[in-house]
Design a protein around this motif. Structure first.
Motif, PDB file in Angstrom:
ATOM      1  N   TYR A  66      -2.015  -0.344  82.027  1.00 54.84           N
ATOM      2  CA  TYR A  66      -2.222  -1.003  83.303  1.00 54.84           C
ATOM      3  C   TYR A  66      -2.883  -2.352  83.067  1.00 54.84           C
ATOM      4  O   TYR A  66      -3.397  -2.619  81.976  1.00 54.84           O
ATOM      5  CB  TYR A  66      -3.055  -0.145  84.258  1.00 54.84           C
ATOM      6  CG  TYR A  66      -4.510   0.002  83.900  1.00 54.84           C
ATOM      7  CD1 TYR A  66      -5.474  -0.805  84.497  1.00 54.84           C
ATOM      8  CD2 TYR A  66      -4.931   0.951  82.977  1.00 54.84           C
ATOM      9  CE1 TYR A  66      -6.811  -0.666  84.167  1.00 54.84           C
ATOM     10  CE2 TYR A  66      -6.263   1.100  82.657  1.00 54.84           C
ATOM     11  CZ  TYR A  66      -7.206   0.293  83.255  1.00 54.84           C
ATOM     12  OH  TYR A  66      -8.523   0.423  82.938  1.00 54.84           O
TER      13      TYR A  66
ATOM     14  N   GLU B  31      -5.361  -5.289  85.273  1.00 54.42           N
ATOM     15  CA  GLU B  31      -6.126  -5.570  86.477  1.00 54.42           C
ATOM     16  C   GLU B  31      -6.731  -6.952  86.351  1.00 54.42           C
ATOM     17  O   GLU B  31      -6.855  -7.491  85.255  1.00 54.42           O
ATOM     18  CB  GLU B  31      -7.225  -4.532  86.676  1.00 54.42           C
ATOM     19  CG  GLU B  31      -8.262  -4.515  85.568  1.00 54.42           C
ATOM     20  CD  GLU B  31      -9.298  -3.422  85.731  1.00 54.42           C
ATOM     21  OE1 GLU B  31      -9.187  -2.627  86.685  1.00 54.42           O
ATOM     22  OE2 GLU B  31     -10.215  -3.374  84.901  1.00 54.42           O
TER      23      GLU B  31
ATOM     24  N   PHE C 149      -6.163  -7.223  91.879  1.00 58.05           N
ATOM     25  CA  PHE C 149      -4.947  -6.433  91.672  1.00 58.05           C
ATOM     26  C   PHE C 149      -5.159  -5.440  90.546  1.00 58.05           C
ATOM     27  O   PHE C 149      -6.037  -5.607  89.690  1.00 58.05           O
ATOM     28  CB  PHE C 149      -3.750  -7.341  91.369  1.00 58.05           C
ATOM     29  CG  PHE C 149      -3.929  -8.210  90.156  1.00 58.05           C
ATOM     30  CD1 PHE C 149      -3.589  -7.750  88.900  1.00 58.05           C
ATOM     31  CD2 PHE C 149      -4.436  -9.489  90.269  1.00 58.05           C
ATOM     32  CE1 PHE C 149      -3.752  -8.536  87.780  1.00 58.05           C
ATOM     33  CE2 PHE C 149      -4.610 -10.297  89.157  1.00 58.05           C
ATOM     34  CZ  PHE C 149      -4.261  -9.820  87.909  1.00 58.05           C
TER      35      PHE C 149
ATOM     36  N   PHE D  36      -2.164  -3.144  88.434  1.00 56.97           N
ATOM     37  CA  PHE D  36      -0.764  -2.747  88.324  1.00 56.97           C
ATOM     38  C   PHE D  36      -0.532  -1.892  87.084  1.00 56.97           C
ATOM     39  O   PHE D  36      -1.213  -2.050  86.076  1.00 56.97           O
ATOM     40  CB  PHE D  36       0.141  -3.980  88.201  1.00 56.97           C
ATOM     41  CG  PHE D  36       0.215  -4.803  89.443  1.00 56.97           C
ATOM     42  CD1 PHE D  36       0.948  -4.376  90.532  1.00 56.97           C
ATOM     43  CD2 PHE D  36      -0.440  -6.014  89.521  1.00 56.97           C
ATOM     44  CE1 PHE D  36       1.026  -5.144  91.684  1.00 56.97           C
ATOM     45  CE2 PHE D  36      -0.376  -6.786  90.660  1.00 56.97           C
ATOM     46  CZ  PHE D  36       0.361  -6.352  91.744  1.00 56.97           C
TER      47      PHE D  36
ATOM     48  N   TYR E 107      -3.264   2.525  90.978  1.00 62.56           N
ATOM     49  CA  TYR E 107      -2.301   1.592  90.386  1.00 62.56           C
ATOM     50  C   TYR E 107      -1.148   1.334  91.343  1.00 62.56           C
ATOM     51  O   TYR E 107      -0.590   2.250  91.928  1.00 62.56           O
ATOM     52  CB  TYR E 107      -1.710   2.149  89.088  1.00 62.56           C
ATOM     53  CG  TYR E 107      -2.715   2.504  88.034  1.00 62.56           C
ATOM     54  CD1 TYR E 107      -3.760   1.659  87.714  1.00 62.56           C
ATOM     55  CD2 TYR E 107      -2.621   3.711  87.351  1.00 62.56           C
ATOM     56  CE1 TYR E 107      -4.682   1.990  86.742  1.00 62.56           C
ATOM     57  CE2 TYR E 107      -3.534   4.053  86.376  1.00 62.56           C
ATOM     58  CZ  TYR E 107      -4.560   3.185  86.075  1.00 62.56           C
ATOM     59  OH  TYR E 107      -5.467   3.520  85.111  1.00 62.56           O
ATOM     60  N   ASP E 108      -0.786   0.068  91.448  1.00 65.44           N
ATOM     61  CA  ASP E 108       0.442  -0.300  92.139  1.00 65.44           C
ATOM     62  C   ASP E 108       1.527  -0.408  91.075  1.00 65.44           C
ATOM     63  O   ASP E 108       1.306  -1.015  90.025  1.00 65.44           O
ATOM     64  CB  ASP E 108       0.288  -1.648  92.855  1.00 65.44           C
ATOM     65  CG  ASP E 108      -0.629  -1.572  94.054  1.00 65.44           C
ATOM     66  OD1 ASP E 108      -0.633  -0.532  94.730  1.00 65.44           O
ATOM     67  OD2 ASP E 108      -1.342  -2.559  94.322  1.00 65.44           O
TER      68      ASP E 108
ATOM     69  N   VAL F 291       4.654  -1.813  89.104  1.00 64.59           N
ATOM     70  CA  VAL F 291       5.350  -3.081  88.938  1.00 64.59           C
ATOM     71  C   VAL F 291       6.495  -2.844  87.960  1.00 64.59           C
ATOM     72  O   VAL F 291       6.318  -2.202  86.922  1.00 64.59           O
ATOM     73  CB  VAL F 291       4.398  -4.210  88.455  1.00 64.59           C
ATOM     74  CG1 VAL F 291       3.815  -3.905  87.103  1.00 64.59           C
ATOM     75  CG2 VAL F 291       5.100  -5.543  88.451  1.00 64.59           C
TER      76      VAL F 291
ATOM     77  N   LEU G 246       5.097 -12.219  90.473  1.00 63.31           N
ATOM     78  CA  LEU G 246       4.188 -11.150  90.899  1.00 63.31           C
ATOM     79  C   LEU G 246       2.943 -11.727  91.568  1.00 63.31           C
ATOM     80  O   LEU G 246       2.545 -11.298  92.657  1.00 63.31           O
ATOM     81  CB  LEU G 246       3.801 -10.293  89.694  1.00 63.31           C
ATOM     82  CG  LEU G 246       2.858  -9.132  89.951  1.00 63.31           C
ATOM     83  CD1 LEU G 246       3.547  -8.082  90.799  1.00 63.31           C
ATOM     84  CD2 LEU G 246       2.390  -8.540  88.641  1.00 63.31           C
TER      85      LEU G 246
ATOM     86  N   GLU H 181       1.636 -11.562  95.538  1.00 65.80           N
ATOM     87  CA  GLU H 181       0.310 -11.054  95.903  1.00 65.80           C
ATOM     88  C   GLU H 181      -0.456 -12.058  96.762  1.00 65.80           C
ATOM     89  O   GLU H 181      -1.137 -11.674  97.705  1.00 65.80           O
ATOM     90  CB  GLU H 181      -0.495 -10.711  94.645  1.00 65.80           C
ATOM     91  CG  GLU H 181      -0.056  -9.443  93.970  1.00 65.80           C
ATOM     92  CD  GLU H 181      -0.217  -8.221  94.856  1.00 65.80           C
ATOM     93  OE1 GLU H 181      -1.302  -7.991  95.406  1.00 65.80           O
ATOM     94  OE2 GLU H 181       0.767  -7.473  94.994  1.00 65.80           O
TER      95      GLU H 181
END
Length: 175
Positions: free
Chosen positions: A60, A62, A88, A90, A108-109, A111, A124, A128
Motif C-alpha cells: 500500500y 499513503e 490518501f 491506496f 485502503y482504497d 487503485v 490518480l 483525488e
C-alpha cells in the motif's frame, strides 16, 4: 530544500518492497481537468508518500497532497483562497474485480495497476484533488460580500387551474 519532480508512473509493489519514500512536486500544468475547475491554482502540487507492506503482506502507499487554489464564490462571484489538503491510502490491485476489492481492508482504497504493474500517479492525484473540492464553492458567511439581508427570495404564485380535458368523457359516462 530542493524540490524534486515526482515520476508520473511507478510500480507500487516494487516501491513497497523497497519501502520507498517520495517527497516532491508535480506540475499543475500537467493536470488540465483540475486547472479547469478552479479560478487559479499554484504552479506546483506538493506531495509526500510512503510505500509500505502491512502485516498481511499487502502493498500500500499513503501520503498527503497540498496545493493552494482560488475558487469563485457561488453567492457573490468573488474569488477566495481555498487550500487543498488531501490524505490518501491506496492498495494496488490488478483489475478492479469485486472479489479483489472486497478482500481489501476498509482503510485502503483500491487503485488499478496497468499491464506493467504501474500506477499513473499524475492521474490518480489529479482525481483525488478534484474530489476534495467543495461541491458548491462559498465564502464563509462573515467574509462574503453578499449578506443575507441583501438576498431576495421570491414567492411562487399558484398556477391557474386549467379545465380538465377529460371532463367531457365524464359527462359521456353519466348518460
Amino acid at each position: 530544500m530542493q524540490k524534486v519532480k515526482l515520476p508520473r508512473q511507478l510500480d507500487p509493489i516494487k516501491s513497497a518492497t523497497k519501502r520507498s519514500e517520495y517527497k516532491g512536486v508535480m506540475l499543475t500544468a500537467d493536470m488540465p481537468r483540475l486547472v479547469g475547475t478552479v479560478a487559479s491554482i499554484d504552479d506546483e502540487v506538493e506531495i509526500e508518500m510512503k510505500f509500505l507492506k502491512d502485516e498481511q503482506g499487502l502493498s500500500y502507499f499513503e501520503g498527503k497532497i497540498h496545493c493552494g487554489t482560488s475558487l469563485i464564490c457561488q453567492r457573490c462571484n468573488g474569488v477566495f483562497t481555498h487550500p487543498l489538503d488531501v490524505s490518501f491510502c491506496f492498495s494496488p490491485v490488478q483489475g478492479l474485480d469485486d472479489e479483489k476489492t472486497d478482500e481489501l481492508p476498509d482503510i485502503y482504497d483500491p487503485v488499478e495497476v496497468n499491464d506493467h504493474g504501474e500506477v499513473n500517479l499524475l492521474q490518480l492525484f489529479e482525481d483525488e484533488m478534484i474530489l476534495s473540492l467543495p461541491i458548491v464553492a462559498l465564502h464563509a458567511e462573515e467574509d462574503c460580500g453578499t449578506k443575507a439581508k441583501d438576498m431576495s427570495f421570491g414567492k411562487i404564485e399558484p398556477v391557474d387551474e386549467r379545465p380538465n380535458p377529460f371532463a367531457v368523457l365524464k359527462e359521456l359516462k353519466r348518460d
